[in-house]
Structure formats: structure tokens, C-alpha cells
Design an enzyme around this catalytic site. Structure first.
Site, PDB file in Angstrom:
ATOM      1  N   ASP A  43      18.663  13.297   9.811  1.00 58.92           N
ATOM      2  CA  ASP A  43      17.332  12.775   9.563  1.00 58.92           C
ATOM      3  C   ASP A  43      16.848  12.172  10.890  1.00 58.92           C
ATOM      4  O   ASP A  43      17.580  12.094  11.881  1.00 58.92           O
ATOM      5  CB  ASP A  43      17.347  11.738   8.426  1.00 58.92           C
ATOM      6  CG  ASP A  43      15.953  11.555   7.827  1.00 58.92           C
ATOM      7  OD1 ASP A  43      15.839  11.132   6.668  1.00 58.92           O
ATOM      8  OD2 ASP A  43      14.958  11.857   8.528  1.00 58.92           O
TER       9      ASP A  43
HETATM   10  C1  GLC Z   1      11.774  10.897   7.747  1.00 61.89           C
HETATM   11  C2  GLC Z   1      12.347  11.175   6.374  1.00 61.89           C
HETATM   12  C3  GLC Z   1      12.684  12.615   6.153  1.00 61.89           C
HETATM   13  C4  GLC Z   1      11.710  13.497   6.901  1.00 61.89           C
HETATM   14  C5  GLC Z   1      11.961  13.272   8.380  1.00 61.89           C
HETATM   15  C6  GLC Z   1      11.026  14.103   9.256  1.00 61.89           C
HETATM   16  O1  GLC Z   1      12.246   9.689   8.241  1.00 61.89           O
HETATM   17  O2  GLC Z   1      13.463  10.391   5.969  1.00 61.89           O
HETATM   18  O3  GLC Z   1      12.658  12.832   4.729  1.00 61.89           O
HETATM   19  O4  GLC Z   1      11.910  14.852   6.556  1.00 61.89           O
HETATM   20  O5  GLC Z   1      11.854  11.911   8.735  1.00 61.89           O
HETATM   21  O6  GLC Z   1       9.713  13.691   9.076  1.00 61.89           O
END
Ligand code: GLC
Length: 738
Positions: free
Chosen positions: A276
Site C-alpha cells: 500500500d
Molecule cells: C491508499 C489506500 C489504498 C489505495 C492506495 C493508492 O492509502 O490505503 O486502498 O489503493 O493508497 O491510492
């Protein structure tokens, strides 16, 4: 001698097959490309950067072979330019994976995923995901960070909005539907790689506070949190994202047990694992990694392939390979997983998009129709004293902060949906009932405080019916937006109470990102329709439901609490040693009551042991009756299938759709088992007065669980089975597994 030759040939053949699957054409291309790559080029593939991030020379980084994927660029011209640099200006011309959070639609916005789950309609949800893929891929997006599979048992957690609720079986069916929808049943230019997230257990954040620690023991992990991910892997999900949370002290991005041993080892997942956003770097905050090199090493060893926005791989892997701290074979394994996705998506053959065509598919009429249908099916009728459906010719007062809120109606995680396309309930009502609608907002946004509603009350007195559109602004749910108080925010409950005092029929239509605690509001309205932020076409959908042109069929995908103090509360809980058996509530307790005369079971003195609405609940404008529930046998073996028969009758005066649900309880196990678990559901549409005998085939194997010895199997013993319209209704039938 002949025998020996035959025997040797046979042995070789068996060995060749058992040593490994036939190398597919995809893997042949991947291995061929990998063999030509330098160490730097390999590590470059493991790096994902986002526009708006801190890479100053975005194009330069691509040209230098330091980027495998880009995130958050949606301009098709720019995407083609970045892709051209990768394909035509780097040594091997490996195309980029272009990613975006397409969570519940791209331009056409559908109900938030919690709303899609409320449809209990996997076929419809697959259509929704397919539309999202058609719009997003036309603009150059070939990888979405969806579906989110986090089981959520605590509505304080703002990201309950993004998942499919509290039940693993419903979550798994929604996950499969979205994977098929996004990726398509066959790979073509509209295929968009799904990304199942957040692996794993993120929704169990302590206190419902986002990013907080979780403490999920192995059996709970295996029996509740992992099954939806396994179902999505089996459905062919191409990628997976690790979660921010630490579980029992181990952050998922560095958790070998779940990523390497379970995901890769047990399930054979050969897709791409991405972190993430900076979740690799956050392992330093967790106190699990010393520094960024240590975090990068721990992530790689856990089985992560691509780093989102920590720059840990691109910054440190080369030196760690040189020093021998990391083997190049580990890098090769990660790069194979990345290249495999790019080959499967056909990016090498078709890296560019047709910019002129991109615009044509956005908001197509059939997309908006799908958005309206999903918004209709996702709405849940929680109360109706007969005020609904609305009669013709009424003078209607429309009020409340969500009546004309084109931005907030779309819900959380909307980057590309434009509020200019939103059709609000007010607009839809004015079109449906020209000259009959008066609009006095009362409150213009959900957080607004007001202590006098004389203008709205005066208008209500002149109307025949009041429609109050209430709920949450979209920013009040979603990532990092946990709430400690789940009552309607601002002065919305006061507005409803003032309207109720006029004596006029008041219909509350709620749009929210979670199940709010609306018990007191229920008392102040004649009817309540509950939508989880319904998206672009929420207005016409809600109006069709209020007028009866559509009959509500949505069911609660999460438990609705009476008060936030009951959290976490969910239907598939264990019995405990002291199940509630009707003990006194605080209001019934005598003064100076003796210490031991009270309670002694699992409940709250003030709010009892039950929620406001159970999982799977939802009313209709008609009524349904279940009868004749029977099983084809009384005893089964583990390899058998249970034949369930029941009759469903529409006992009301109009056509309706019921979500029939099958629950099972394993009465005794090597570990205590939930009081019931959803094992099957189906939508059944019946005309007024019609009844239908329904047969369900339930494999006994679906009753398997991970028990005390850590293996998944069906344990012999007695079971109970329910067929009902929600998780709290019906009487069980019994059967036994030998
Ligand atoms: C965010 C979220 C994730 C998302 C990623 C990219 O922090 O936790 O669900 O896909 O970043 O935006």
C-alpha cells in the site's frame, strides 16, 4: 529388456510432468525478457510512482528505466506519452502498468461497495465492475486497486464504506464478481487487472480507528478474514495489495506467514503483490524495520513484488544484491510476477490507447442505466407505516442536506466521477412531479448546526408529505475517517423531530458511508429508506423506490447498531458460555437490587444484547413467507451434498424480490463455532400471490473450517440450518454429519 525401456520412459514422463507445469507461452515470454534484463532494469520494474508525488522528473525516471508502474495519471494524452517513453526510449521497451483507484466506477459512479454488497446480487456487481473497466481502460487505466475485501465488524471504521461488510461468504461472492467484471471473462483491451486488498485483516483495526493494530489469531484469520481473498485468488485476481496494519505485531507488508506461506505457498498465487502507499516505509514507524533498506529487505523476503511510494526497492536493492544481503534470484521472482501481468494484459502488443475514442464511452446511457439499477437494488427499506409508496397528486416538501448534494451523493473514493453528472433526489423529484415539489433545505450540509427550523416547519404544514434527505457528507467516511459517534451528525435529528411534530407523514431517505445509529430517527419518521452513498444516478433510483416504480430489495450487509457503544457487534458471533436469555434491562431494575440478582449473561444493562437491525435485513412493499423447509436426508458424509427445499410465497399485493438466505450452525466443534454462518443466498422475484418451491444444493464441504489442529475440514456432529429473509429470523432444521 523391452520392459525396462518402457518403464524408464514412463518414469521420465511422470517426472517431467510432476516437476512442474508445462511452461506457458506467458512464462516463456517473461523468462526470455528477464534473461535480457540488467539488475537495474529489473529493480526499476519493482518501483511504482504517483503523479503528484515527489519524483520531480517523472518522464526522466521512466526514461532511465526506474519505473514499472505509474499511479494517478488519467490524462490519456499524458499516459500515451509516458508509455511512449517506456516503450520507445528504454533499452527493452517494457510498457508501464498504469494504475488508479477505480473503486466503484470511473466516470459513471455506482453505489459505494457497501451499497453494492446490499444488493446481494453478484451478477449485477459484475456488470458494474465491467462498466468501470470499460470506462477506465478507454482512458488508459489498466490496473485498479479494487475490490477491497476487508471484513468490517465495526462501523466506527470509515473504510467500512469500501468493502462488502461483515460476512465472509457475501464478501467472497462480491469479490469474485468484481474480479470477473474488472478483468473480463477473456483478456482484451478492456481488461483491467483487479487488485484484492488490503491483505490482511485491516478492517479489524482496534477501536475501529483506521491504521490501528489488529489482533487476529490464526483460526479467526483462516475462518473469517482469509476466505474472501482465497475466493478472489481462485477467481483469477491478477494482483494483491498488502495492508497498513500490523497483526499481532507484524505489519502485513513484512508478513511472511500470510504473503509467502499462505498466499504464495498454499494458494499458489502467481500474481503481482504491491504494497500500500508507503506501507513499506511505515514498517519503520511500526518499529518493525530499522530503516528503509531494512524495510525493503523485509518486504522482499515476505513476497512483495512492487513498492508503492517508499522508493525502498529502487533506492536500496541494488546495493543489497552487490553486498550479498539479497539474492538476485529474489529480484527475478518479483520481476517475473510483474512482467506476467503486463504480458497477460497485452501491453507489449497494445501499449497505447486511442485518445479520440476515450471520451465516447464515458457516461454512456447504458452505463448510467446500470448505475441507476444498482442504486435501486442497493437501497434498504428499514421502516414503512404505509406512507410509501407515495400516492400521486401529493404536495411534496423536500428538505435536508442530502436532497441536492451532487458531490456528497457520490460517496468516498471518487477521483474521476464528476458531480456535474450527478442526478440528485431533488432534481429527480422536480422532474417526476412538476409543480408539486417545494424545496426548503433546512440544513445545507450534514455537519451544519441549527436550532430553529421555523421555515421548514411552516413549509411542512402546507405539504401533504415531507421527504427528508439526511446522512453523511462523503468525506465523513472512507480512509482515515473513523468516527466515535455514529448518530446523524449536526442538527439532522433535530430537523427530523421538528418535522415529525407537525403531524405530517415524514419519509427519511438516508445516504451514508456506513450504518449510522438511527434508532431515535426511526421514531421520528413514517418510513425510512437507507442508501449507502448511491452514486451518479442515486436521485432517480431513490425516486423510483419512493414512488413504487421500483420495489426495495436491499438487505443490510452489516449489522446496524442501536448505539456505538455496542461496537463491535456482528451476526456470526460465538455463543459464549453465557448467551443472553432475556435478563433485566436497566429500566426494569428495582432500587437496591441485590448484586447477584442481575444479568450474569452477555449483554448490556442499558442497550440489551441485540442490534437495531441484524445482518441480512430489509423490508419490501410486499411481504414474503417461508414454508416447507426440508432436507433430503438427516445424515450426510463429508463428500455429500445437502438437498435443501423450501417454498417462498409473495403474500402481498405487488411483485417483489426477496433475498433468501441459508445459514448453518455447527453445534459442537474442536473450537467454539459461530451461532450461524451464511452459506448461500439468492434473489427470488415473485408476482403478488405467487409461490415457488426452491431447491438449493449445499456441499457438506462448505461447512469445513480451520479447527484446533489447524487443518480445514468438516468435523462430524450435529448442525442446524435456517432458510430466512435475514440472519435473525426463522426456525432451524437439524441434520448430522457422520
Ligand atoms: C491508499 C489506500 C489504498 C489505495 C492506495 C493508492 O492509502 O490505503 O486502498 O489503493 O493508497 O491510492
Amino acid at each position: 529388456m523391452r520392459l525396462t525401456k518402457q518403464f524408464l520412459f514412463l518414469t521420465f514422463a511422470v517426472l517431467a510432468i510432476s516437476c512442474g507445469r508445462k511452461v506457458s507461452d506467458v512464462d516463456k515470454k517473461v523468462n526470455d525478457l528477464l534473461s535480457q534484463m540488467t539488475l537495474q532494469e529489473k529493480i526499476g520494474q519493482m518501483n511504482q510512482i504517483s503523479v503528484g508525488g515527489d519524483v520531480s522528473n517523472f518522464a526522466g525516471a521512466i526514461r532511465d528505466g526506474q519505473v514499472g508502474s505509474i499511479l494517478n495519471e488519467v490524462d490519456p494524452v499524458k499516459i500515451n506519452e509516458y508509455q511512449r517513453i517506456a516503450v520507445e526510449e528504454t533499452r527493452l521497451g517494457i510498457p508501464l502498468l498504469v494504475a488508479r483507484d477505480v473503486i466503484h466506477g470511473f466516470h459513471t459512479v455506482f453505489p459505494i461497495p457497501l451499497g453494492l454488497a446490499a444488493t446481494f446480487d453478484p451478477q449485477l456487481v459484475e456488470e458494474v465492475a465491467r462498466v468501470a473497466a470499460i470506462e477506465a481502460t478507454a482512458q488508459g487505466i489498466r490496473w485498479t486497486f479494487s475490490p477491497m475485501l476487508d471484513i468490517a465488524r465495526d462501523p466506527r471504521w470509515g473504510r467500512i464504506a469500501e468493502g462488502s461488510g461483515e460476512d465472509p461468504y457475501l464478501d467472497a461472492r462480491m469479490a469474485e464478481a468484481m474480479v470477473y467484471g474488472y478483468q473480463g471473462r477473456t483478456s482484451d483491451s478492456t481488461s483491467m487487472a483487479a487488485c484484492i486488498k488490503h491483505f490482511v485483516g485491516y478492517g479489524a483495526a482496534e477501536g475501529g480507528r483506521d491504521y490501528n493494530s489488529t489482533l487476529i489469531p490464526e483460526n479467526l484469520l483462516r475462518n473469517v478474514y482469509l476466505p474472501p481473498f482465497e475466493a478472489a485468488v481462485n477467481a483469477g485476481a491478477m494482483t494483491l495489495m498488502t495492508s497498513f496494519n500490523d497483526n499481532d505485531g507484524v505489519p502485513s507488508t513484512g508478513n511472511k506467514h500470510v504473503v509467502k506461506e499462505i498466499l504464495r505457498g498454499e494458494w499458489g498465487f502467481d500474481g503481482l503483490v504491491v504494497t500500500d502507499w508507503n506501507s513499506m516505509g511505515e514498517m519503520i514507524n511500526h518499529g518493525f524495520a530499522e530503516d528503509r533498506p531494512d524495510a525493503a529487505k523485509k518486504a522482499l523476503e515476505a513476497g512483495v513484488d512492487m513498492d508503492m511510494m517508499t522508493y525502498g526497492f529502487i533506492g536500496h536493492l541494488e546495493e543489497m544484491v552487490r553486498s550479498g544481503e539479497v539474492k538476485e534470484s529474489q529480484i527475478d521472482a518479483a520481476v517475473r510476477n510483474i512482467l506476467r501481468i503486463k504480458v497477460k494484459l497485452g501491453l507489449f502488443e497494445h501499449p497505447y490507447i486511442n485518445v479520440e475514442a476515450a471520451e465516447k464511452v464515458q457516461y454512456a446511457p447504458e452505463h448510467l442505466a446500470a448505475a441507476q439499477k444498482s442504486a435501486e437494488e442497493s437501497a434498504i427499506l428499514l421502516k414503512n407505516d404505509g406512507t410509501l409508496p407515495l400516492k400521486e397528486g401529493l404536495r411534496i416538501l423536500v428538505t435536508g442536506p442530502m436532497a441536492d448534494a451532487p458531490h456528497d451523493q457520490l460517496g468516498t473514493w471518487v477521483f474521476d466521477g464528476e458531480k456535474s453528472h450527478t442526478v440528485t433526489p431533488l432534481k429527480a423529484l422536480q422532474e417526476r412531479f412538476p409543480g408539486k415539489v417545494t424545496y426548503v433545505p433546512g440544513l445545507t450540509y450534514s455537519r451544519q448546526e441549527r436550532d430553529n427550523f421555523s421555515d421548514v416547519v411552516a413549509a411542512a404544514r402546507r405539504a401533504d408529505v415531507v421527504l427528508a434527505f439526511l446522512g453523511e457528507e462523503s468525506i465523513l467516511s472512507g480512509e482515515a475517517h473513523s468516527l466515535a459517534d455514529l448518530n446523524l451528525i449536526g442538527s439532522q435529528s433535530e430537523l427530523l423531530k421538528a418535522l415529525r411534530a407537525t403531524g405530517k407523514p415524514v419519509v427519511a431517505s438516508i445516504m451514508a458511508g456506513r450504518p449510522l445509529t438511527i434508532e431515535r430517527d426511526l421514531e421520528n419518521c413514517s418510513a425510512m429508506l437507507y442508501s449507502f452513498h448511491p452514486g451518479t444516478m442515486g436521485g432517480p433510483a431513490i425516486v423510483n423506490l419512493l414512488t413504487g416504480e421500483a420495489n426495495p430489495s436491499g438487505k443490510t450487509p452489516v449489522t446496524f447498531l442501536r448505539t456505538v457503544g455496542q461496537a463491535p457487534m456482528y451476526y456470526n458471533h460465538n455463543m459464549t458460555g453465557r448467551p443472553y436469555s432475556g435478563e433485566l434491562l436497566m429500566k426494569d431494575i428495582a432500587l437496591e437490587a441485590g448484586q447477584t440478582s442481575l444479568g450474569n449473561t452477555s449483554y448490556y444493562l442499558d442497550y440489551g444484547a441485540y442490534p437495531l437491525f441484524p445482518f441480512g435485513f430489509g423490508l419490501s412493499y410486499t411481504s414474503f413467507e417461508y414454508s416447507g423447509i426440508s432436507l433430503d436426508r438427516q445424515e450426510y458424509r463429508a463428500e455429500d451434498t445437502i438437498g435443501i427445499t423450501f417454498t417462498l410465497a409473495n403474500t402481498g399485493s405487488r411483485e417483489g424480490t426477496e433475498v433468501a438466505q441459508v445459514y448453518v450452525r455447527d453445534l459442537v466443534g474442536s473450537i467454539a463455532r459461530p451461532v450461524k454462518e451464511l452459506k448461500h443466498f439468492e434473489r427470488i422475484t415473485l408476482a403478488a400471490g405467487e409461490s415457488r418451491t426452491v431447491k438449493v444444493e449445499l456441499p457438506v464441504s462448505s461447512l469445513a473450517f480451520f479447527g484446533l489442529d489447524g487443518s480445514r475440514k468438516v468435523e462430524p456432529g450435529k448442525f442446524q440450518l435456517w432458510v430466512a429473509g435475514d440472519s435473525a429470523s426463522g426456525e432451524p432444521v437439524e441434520f448430522e454429519v457422520e
